[in-house]
Motif scaffolding. Structure first.
Motif, PDB file in Angstrom:
ATOM      1  N   PHE A 246       0.790  -1.237   0.025  1.00 25.90           N
ATOM      2  CA  PHE A 246       0.065  -0.017  -0.025  1.00 25.90           C
ATOM      3  C   PHE A 246       1.002   1.168   0.092  1.00 25.90           C
ATOM      4  O   PHE A 246       0.406   2.211  -0.424  1.00 25.90           O
TER       5      PHE A 246
ATOM      6  N   THR B 278       2.297  10.542  -5.663  1.00 21.75           N
ATOM      7  CA  THR B 278       1.904  11.665  -4.952  1.00 21.75           C
ATOM      8  C   THR B 278       3.032  12.583  -4.974  1.00 21.75           C
ATOM      9  O   THR B 278       2.887  13.985  -5.089  1.00 21.75           O
TER      10      THR B 278
ATOM     11  N   MET C 231      -7.049   4.798  -0.038  1.00 19.25           N
ATOM     12  CA  MET C 231      -5.951   5.451   0.260  1.00 19.25           C
ATOM     13  C   MET C 231      -5.920   5.752   1.996  1.00 19.25           C
ATOM     14  O   MET C 231      -4.947   5.493   2.502  1.00 19.25           O
TER      15      MET C 231
ATOM     16  N   VAL D  37      -4.045  12.026  -6.676  1.00 17.57           N
ATOM     17  CA  VAL D  37      -3.737  10.417  -6.868  1.00 17.57           C
ATOM     18  C   VAL D  37      -4.928   9.628  -6.257  1.00 17.57           C
ATOM     19  O   VAL D  37      -5.202   8.523  -7.040  1.00 17.57           O
TER      20      VAL D  37
ATOM     21  N   ALA E 244      -5.224   2.508   3.659  1.00 16.89           N
ATOM     22  CA  ALA E 244      -3.934   2.217   3.679  1.00 16.89           C
ATOM     23  C   ALA E 244      -3.095   3.009   4.720  1.00 16.89           C
ATOM     24  O   ALA E 244      -2.165   2.527   5.297  1.00 16.89           O
TER      25      ALA E 244
ATOM     26  N   TRP F  62       1.710   4.789  -4.399  1.00 18.80           N
ATOM     27  CA  TRP F  62       0.970   6.147  -4.166  1.00 18.80           C
ATOM     28  C   TRP F  62       1.723   7.214  -3.570  1.00 18.80           C
ATOM     29  O   TRP F  62       2.005   8.158  -4.136  1.00 18.80           O
TER      30      TRP F  62
END
Lengths: 223, 223
Positions: free
Chosen positions: A111, A119, B158, A149, B161, A115
Motif C-alpha cells: 500500500f 503523490t 488511500m 492521486v 492504507a 501512491w
C-alpha cells in the motif's frame, strides 16, 4: 556493473508477465507458476531476478512510475502527465498491473507503494506551478496531490468496470476541469487545455520520443 | 406481507457478517462458511434469506446506500452527505464491506453495483443545487457526480492504507474544498462549510435521528 543483454530481456519479460498476472488476479491470488507460464522462462531464471512474489510486485510498482511530461506552462505539464497516463494505462501491462496492486486491499504490504511515488511526483509539479505563480499561494501541493492521486485510483477502477478504453481519459479530463478553477490563476487557466482529445497528441509525442532515445536498458542491450 | 421479527434479526446478522467477511477478504476469497461462523446462524437460516454469495454481496451493496443529509443550502447538503459517509465508513461493517466490493476487481459482476446508486444520488443533489441557482448553469450533474464518486472510492482505499480513521474525512473535505470553487456561485461558496470538524455534528445529528425514528425494520420488530 552493467547487466548482460539477455539477463535484461529476461528480467523485462518476467516483470511484464508478473504485471499481467497481477492485473488479472490481484496480488493474493497471483502465483509464480502462472507468471512462469506467461513469461516462458525457467523457475531458475525468474528467481535469479526476483526472490519472491513481493519483490515482483515491487518491481512492477517501480517500473510503473513513468515520469512527467514537460511543458512551459507548469499546470499544463501536470494535466498532460495525467492525460498521458490515463491514455497509456489500458494498453500497458506494467501500468495495469501496478494500478491493480495500488487498489488491491489484499496487497497490504504494498500500500505504501505507488501512491507515495506518484503523490510526491504530483506534489512536485504543483510546487513548481506555485513557484511560477500559476496557482494560488494558498494551495497546499501535498494535500492537493493526495486528492488527485486518490481520485485517479478510484476513477481507474470505475473506468475498468465500464469496459470502455476511453473512459479513464474522459474522467481524468473531467477531474482537472473541476479542480483547476479553484487553484489556478485565471490568466493561466484560460491557456490550459484539459480536453480528452489532447491525449492523442501526447501519446504520439511520447512514442516518437521513445523511438528517438532508446531506453537505458535497450541502449545497454545494443552496446 | 410483513416479515417476522426473528427473521429480520437473522437477516441483519447475516448481512453484517457477510459485510465483515467481504471487507476482510474481498469478494472472491470470501466464503459462506466464514460468514456462518461470524453470523452464528445455521446454514439453513442463511440460505433462507440469501441463495448465494452473489445475493449476499448485492444485499450489502443495497444496504450501504445510506441516503442524503438535508440542508436548506443544497451544496451544503451534498458536502454533508459526503462528510457523514466518510465519518461513518471506518466504523460500520456494512459500509466497509460495500466499499471493498465497490473497489474489488474480483467482484466483476457487482461493478455495476454501488457506483450507479451513489452516482445517481449525487447527480440528483447536484441537479437540485443547479435548480436552486447555487451552482453554474454549465455544470453537468452526472459527469461531476462520476468524478466525485470515483474519487471517493480511491480516497477510501488511500485512507484504509493509512490506517488512520480520520483520514477519509480529511481527504473528502479536501476534495470538496478543491472542486466547489469551480462549480459554485461565489455568494453560496462563502456560506458552505467543508471542514472535517463538521462531521462531528453530522454524526451526532444522525445518531439522534436514528434514536428518535426507529428504522422500518425495527418498527416492524416491535409491532
Amino acid at each position: 556493473m552493467a547487466r548482460q543483454p539477455r539477463a535484461i530481456r529476461t528480467r523485462n519479460a518476467v516483470l511484464t508477465a508478473a504485471a499481467e498476472v497481477f492485473a488479472r488476479r490481484g496480488y493474493e491470488a497471483a502465483n509464480i507458476a502462472e507468471i512462469l507460464t506467461q513469461a516462458q522462462v525457467t523457475k531458475g531464471a525468474l528467481y535469479f531476478h526476483f526472490a519472491s512474489k513481493e519483490e515482483l510486485a515491487r518491481g512492477v510498482l517501480e517500473h510503473a512510475v513513468t515520469g512527467t511530461v514537460d511543458h512551459p506552462v507548469k499546470v499544463q505539464a501536470l494535466v498532460d502527465t495525467g492525460l498521458l497516463l490515463s491514455r497509456r494505462l489500458p494498453n500497458e501491462p506494467i501500468l495495469r498491473g501496478a494500478a491493480r496492486l495500488a487498489a488491491d486491499q489484499g496487497a497490504g504490504a504494498f500500500f505504501g507503494g505507488p501512491w507515495p511515488m506518484w503523490t510526491d511526483l504530483t506534489a512536485r509539479q504543483l510546487a513548481e506551478a506555485k513557484e511560477a505563480g500559476e496557482i494560488y499561494e494558498s494551495v497546499d501541493p501535498m494535500g492537493t496531490a493526495e486528492v488527485l492521486v486518490g481520485a485517479f485510483t478510484g476513477m481507474q477502477l470505475m473506468a475498468l468496470a465500464s469496459g470502455t478504453e476511453q473512459e479513464l481519459v474522459r474522467l481524468t479530463s473531467k477531474l482537472y476541469e473541476l479542480i483547476l478553477p479553484g487553484i489556478t490563476m485565471p490568466a493561466v487557466l484560460q491557456r490550459v487545455d484539459t480536453s480528452p482529445a489532447r491525449s492523442d497528441a501526447l501519446l504520439e509525442q511520447a512514442r516518437a520520443q521513445n523511438a528517438a532515445e532508446p531506453a537505458p536498458e535497450e541502449a545497454a542491450e545494443s552496446a
